[in-house]
Design an enzyme around this catalytic site. Sequence first.
Site, PDB file in Angstrom:
ATOM      1  N   THR A 126       1.031 121.590  74.942  1.00 44.28           N
ATOM      2  CA  THR A 126       1.117 120.351  75.709  1.00 44.28           C
ATOM      3  C   THR A 126       0.419 119.190  75.009  1.00 44.28           C
ATOM      4  OG1 THR A 126      -0.834 121.043  76.987  1.00 44.28           O
ATOM      5  CG2 THR A 126       1.345 121.513  77.928  1.00 44.28           C
ATOM      6  N   ALA A 140      -3.226 115.878  78.675  1.00 48.87           N
ATOM      7  CA  ALA A 140      -1.915 115.794  78.029  1.00 48.87           C
ATOM      8  C   ALA A 140      -0.841 115.265  78.977  1.00 48.87           C
ATOM      9  CB  ALA A 140      -1.508 117.175  77.501  1.00 48.87           C
ATOM     10  N   LYS A 199     -18.769 120.660  77.319  1.00 48.27           N
ATOM     11  CA  LYS A 199     -18.456 120.129  78.649  1.00 48.27           C
ATOM     12  C   LYS A 199     -17.522 121.064  79.404  1.00 48.27           C
ATOM     13  CE  LYS A 199     -14.121 118.780  77.655  1.00 48.27           C
ATOM     14  NZ  LYS A 199     -12.884 119.220  78.348  1.00 48.27           N
TER      15      LYS A 199
END
Length: 361
Positions: free
Chosen positions: A11, A143, A194
Amino acid sequence: MKRIGILGAGTWGMALARMLTVSGNDVLVWSAIEKEIDSLSTTRKHPNLPQMKIPDELRFTKSIEEVCKDKDILLFAVPSVFVRSTAAKARPYVADGQIIVDVAKGIEPDTLYTMTEILADELGKEGGPKGVRLVALSGPTHAEEVAIDLPTTIVSASKDAEAAAFVQEVFTNNVMRVYTNDDIKGVELSGAMKNVIALGVGISTGLGYGDNARAALITRGIAEIARLGVAMGCNVHTFYIQRIRTPVKEKINAQLPANFAIESAARCPSVYFSFSLSGLTEILLSASRFSTSSSVMSCRMSLSTSFNSFLFSFITVTPLSWMFLGGKREVVLMPSLLVNHKISNHHYQRNGQSYIKLGEC
């Protein structure tokens, strides 16, 4: 028009391939899965990006040699677990001095290498190219949003300032703003770590915990990522303060109390602010800055109340909502509810409204 080879047709790779094609570049996409190439080239649709139409000009290939040869940029968009094996396949065909952009996020378990460090290691083996120029492209960029031209920002990070600026130029368009940063390790650590914090926040939400727990996890997560990054030689400002180089040398330096946390400027310009209000709760503030040229769209605060805690969120305002005070463009926060917080040196009045200055550019 730049010639761009993209390795990986997932993607993210396809969203970028489409965007770069629409921007007028000559884009060629390769995938290790031949059936995937057949499907994409025939249907002009990606199964996981149903709203995206693949431009007719975007080309596909099953040859890794073809995708690597005579390109201005090679973009690695394969999952992190396949970066090393893909680099090994591509090694004989990568040109000396090639600019290589990696958009995968992660850390290799055995070596603890970041993605560009894996590329440097694998391409540096016998028979590989000399002097490759590595860039990490990282940011708050889903995406599915890039695929339909929703505005976003991203960071081109490299120790090679010219390579970072070149990638910035190629990827910048009407819907994507690209910043540069020379702390490539800090950028890549932010992008990888993260995800760990995000999983923790998701678990917290699934357990039924509220905004306080989410804000605490994000805030303390940023602190832990920063400590790790500094211990590994990264610039602490990558993790806390907006300090980004651009051609016009714009910068925003937010200066608030010690418990005021900003998500990685490297992964910015989405920024997260968290601080304590009257000792009652931790507040999570989030904002996304979109901009064209040197004009930046700022954000306005909205207030909601939930479970006796205050939750503030920024809402983007278009086209511009800068407050011009004293001849400087200043980012401001509202409302006056925050006036009693211990940051009085950042307060000022205008038209009867109390504001808190975050920074200026």
